[in-house]
Design a protein around this motif. Structure first.
Motif, PDB file in Angstrom:
ATOM      1  N   LEU A 126     -44.996 -12.463  14.988  1.00 41.09           N
ATOM      2  CA  LEU A 126     -45.343 -13.747  14.401  1.00 41.09           C
ATOM      3  C   LEU A 126     -44.103 -14.636  14.404  1.00 41.09           C
ATOM      4  N   LEU A 127     -44.324 -15.936  14.363  1.00 45.50           N
ATOM      5  CA  LEU A 127     -43.195 -16.866  14.317  1.00 45.50           C
ATOM      6  C   LEU A 127     -42.694 -17.022  12.889  1.00 45.50           C
ATOM      7  N   SER A 128     -41.390 -17.066  12.748  1.00 40.80           N
ATOM      8  CA  SER A 128     -40.787 -17.409  11.463  1.00 40.80           C
ATOM      9  C   SER A 128     -40.775 -18.931  11.347  1.00 40.80           C
ATOM     10  N   GLU A 129     -40.304 -19.430  10.234  1.00 45.06           N
ATOM     11  CA  GLU A 129     -40.190 -20.880  10.076  1.00 45.06           C
ATOM     12  C   GLU A 129     -39.240 -21.458  11.123  1.00 45.06           C
ATOM     13  N   THR A 130     -38.153 -20.730  11.395  1.00 41.06           N
ATOM     14  CA  THR A 130     -37.205 -21.158  12.432  1.00 41.06           C
ATOM     15  C   THR A 130     -37.871 -21.158  13.800  1.00 41.06           C
ATOM     16  N   GLY A 131     -38.687 -20.128  14.047  1.00 47.44           N
ATOM     17  CA  GLY A 131     -39.395 -20.041  15.319  1.00 47.44           C
ATOM     18  C   GLY A 131     -40.371 -21.176  15.521  1.00 47.44           C
ATOM     19  N   GLN A 132     -41.084 -21.539  14.464  1.00 47.44           N
ATOM     20  CA  GLN A 132     -42.037 -22.651  14.533  1.00 47.44           C
ATOM     21  C   GLN A 132     -41.315 -23.964  14.841  1.00 47.44           C
ATOM     22  N   LYS A 133     -40.160 -24.147  14.211  1.00 50.73           N
ATOM     23  CA  LYS A 133     -39.378 -25.359  14.460  1.00 50.73           C
ATOM     24  C   LYS A 133     -38.891 -25.389  15.913  1.00 50.73           C
ATOM     25  N   THR A 134     -38.483 -24.229  16.410  1.00 51.53           N
ATOM     26  CA  THR A 134     -37.999 -24.145  17.790  1.00 51.53           C
ATOM     27  C   THR A 134     -39.114 -24.459  18.778  1.00 51.53           C
ATOM     28  N   VAL A 135     -40.303 -23.926  18.511  1.00 50.49           N
ATOM     29  CA  VAL A 135     -41.446 -24.176  19.399  1.00 50.49           C
ATOM     30  C   VAL A 135     -41.761 -25.664  19.466  1.00 50.49           C
ATOM     31  N   SER A 136     -41.633 -26.360  18.346  1.00 49.70           N
ATOM     32  CA  SER A 136     -41.908 -27.797  18.338  1.00 49.70           C
ATOM     33  C   SER A 136     -40.922 -28.560  19.224  1.00 49.70           C
ATOM     34  N   GLU A 137     -39.775 -27.940  19.501  1.00 49.89           N
ATOM     35  CA  GLU A 137     -38.759 -28.585  20.331  1.00 49.89           C
ATOM     36  C   GLU A 137     -38.828 -28.164  21.799  1.00 49.89           C
ATOM     37  N   ILE A 138     -39.524 -27.056  22.081  1.00 49.15           N
ATOM     38  CA  ILE A 138     -39.517 -26.538  23.456  1.00 49.15           C
ATOM     39  C   ILE A 138     -40.860 -26.607  24.162  1.00 49.15           C
ATOM     40  N   ASN A 139     -41.969 -26.787  23.419  1.00 46.23           N
ATOM     41  CA  ASN A 139     -43.273 -26.651  24.072  1.00 46.23           C
ATOM     42  C   ASN A 139     -43.660 -27.840  24.947  1.00 46.23           C
ATOM     43  N   ASN A 140     -42.747 -28.812  25.067  1.00 44.76           N
ATOM     44  CA  ASN A 140     -43.028 -29.964  25.938  1.00 44.76           C
ATOM     45  C   ASN A 140     -42.291 -29.879  27.271  1.00 44.76           C
ATOM     46  N   PHE A 141     -41.712 -28.702  27.570  1.00 46.97           N
ATOM     47  CA  PHE A 141     -40.876 -28.617  28.771  1.00 46.97           C
ATOM     48  C   PHE A 141     -41.642 -28.903  30.065  1.00 46.97           C
ATOM     49  N   SER A 158     -33.196 -17.650  26.765  1.00 51.39           N
ATOM     50  CA  SER A 158     -33.569 -17.321  28.136  1.00 51.39           C
ATOM     51  C   SER A 158     -34.975 -17.856  28.405  1.00 51.39           C
ATOM     52  N   PRO A 159     -35.334 -18.046  29.680  1.00 53.63           N
ATOM     53  CA  PRO A 159     -36.692 -18.523  29.986  1.00 53.63           C
ATOM     54  C   PRO A 159     -37.786 -17.651  29.381  1.00 53.63           C
ATOM     55  N   ILE A 160     -37.631 -16.326  29.457  1.00 52.18           N
ATOM     56  CA  ILE A 160     -38.690 -15.465  28.928  1.00 52.18           C
ATOM     57  C   ILE A 160     -38.762 -15.557  27.408  1.00 52.18           C
ATOM     58  N   GLN A 161     -37.635 -15.791  26.744  1.00 53.16           N
ATOM     59  CA  GLN A 161     -37.657 -15.968  25.299  1.00 53.16           C
ATOM     60  C   GLN A 161     -38.446 -17.230  24.924  1.00 53.16           C
ATOM     61  N   ILE A 162     -38.264 -18.279  25.697  1.00 51.78           N
ATOM     62  CA  ILE A 162     -39.022 -19.508  25.465  1.00 51.78           C
ATOM     63  C   ILE A 162     -40.511 -19.268  25.691  1.00 51.78           C
ATOM     64  N   GLN A 163     -40.840 -18.582  26.765  1.00 55.35           N
ATOM     65  CA  GLN A 163     -42.247 -18.317  27.065  1.00 55.35           C
ATOM     66  C   GLN A 163     -42.894 -17.446  25.992  1.00 55.35           C
ATOM     67  N   LEU A 164     -42.148 -16.474  25.478  1.00 52.35           N
ATOM     68  CA  LEU A 164     -42.684 -15.611  24.425  1.00 52.35           C
ATOM     69  C   LEU A 164     -42.952 -16.410  23.148  1.00 52.35           C
ATOM     70  N   LEU A 165     -42.006 -17.258  22.759  1.00 57.75           N
ATOM     71  CA  LEU A 165     -42.187 -18.068  21.558  1.00 57.75           C
ATOM     72  C   LEU A 165     -43.413 -18.960  21.673  1.00 57.75           C
ATOM     73  N   ILE A 166     -43.575 -19.603  22.815  1.00 52.57           N
ATOM     74  CA  ILE A 166     -44.722 -20.496  23.011  1.00 52.57           C
ATOM     75  C   ILE A 166     -46.025 -19.706  23.013  1.00 52.57           C
ATOM     76  N   PHE A 167     -46.021 -18.551  23.670  1.00 51.89           N
ATOM     77  CA  PHE A 167     -47.239 -17.732  23.711  1.00 51.89           C
ATOM     78  C   PHE A 167     -47.646 -17.295  22.309  1.00 51.89           C
TER      79      PHE A 167
END
Length: 207
Positions: free
Chosen positions: A107-122, A45-54
């Motif tokens: 905190l971000l898990s390893e999976t979370g860090q990988k996901t952020v690298s794919e979404i933080n350029n939106f 969801s959009p808020i899930q993406i925003q939370l991960l990036i934050f």
């Protein structure tokens, strides 16, 4: 009633502030569309993406349910639901407080860090368009936005802000802005909207 609406094109022609509000609305629509497009691709969801990036770019003390609810102007229940989903997807871990077992930072898990690298350029398509604007115009735009964000916070319309103008280290001299933490004058491009060292001025605490 119709004639006094910001959304009435006739009023916009007579009121520059109304035009600016409509312009900001159009830009917010672009941001929302870009976020939704990324959310659909990532099955988040959009808020899930925003939370991960934050969480990826802010210190742990800001990454708890109470602060995140204020940051995104949402209820604690909504934030908790989003965190629960991210936890199930193994994208975050909860760092519980030693003094209070009910309190935790995210905190971000390893999976979370990988996901952020794919979404933080939106939002890059927005930044790309800014490259076509002169540096002088960008500085003017940024200064106005900084002042607007601070004033919105002071009027209670924006819950959280970490701009220089509301920071205890900020000082306004006759012709310059100055940071007492960095011990240097601040040019327009030096002002921050999201400062890691931000500390709220006591006389500007939002009530």
């Amino acid at each position: 009633m119709k004639n006094h609406s910001i959304f009435n094109p006739e009023q916009q022609q007579e009121d520059l502030s109304s035009k600016i509000v409509i312009g900001l609305e159009r830009i917010s629509e672009v941001f929302r569309v870009l976020l939704w497009e990324k959310a659909k691709v990532m099955k988040l969801s959009p808020i899930q993406i925003q939370l991960l990036i934050f969480v990826a770019f802010h210190k742990p003390e800001l990454c708890n349910v109470s602060h995140l609810a204020k940051e995104f102007n949402l209820t604690k229940a909504t934030i908790s639901d989003a965190i629960k989903t991210l936890d199930k997807k193994k994208m975050i871990v909860k760092d519980f407080s030693l003094s209070d077992s009910r309190s935790y930072s995210i905190l971000l898990s390893e999976t979370g860090q990988k996901t952020v690298s794919e979404i933080n350029n939106f939002a890059f398509p927005l930044k790309t368009q800014l490259h076509t604007i002169s540096e002088k115009d960008k500085e003017s735009l940024f200064k106005v936005l900084s002042e607007l964000i601070y004033k919105l916070n002071q009027n209670g319309l924006l819950t959280v802000q970490r701009t220089c103008y509301g920071c205890k280290f900020y000082q306004k001299n006759e012709t310059t802005d100055y940071c007492n933490l960095l011990q240097k004058p601040l040019h327009t491009q030096d002002l921050r909207l999201d400062c890691p060292e931000f500390e709220q001025k006591q006389d500007t605490l939002h009530r």
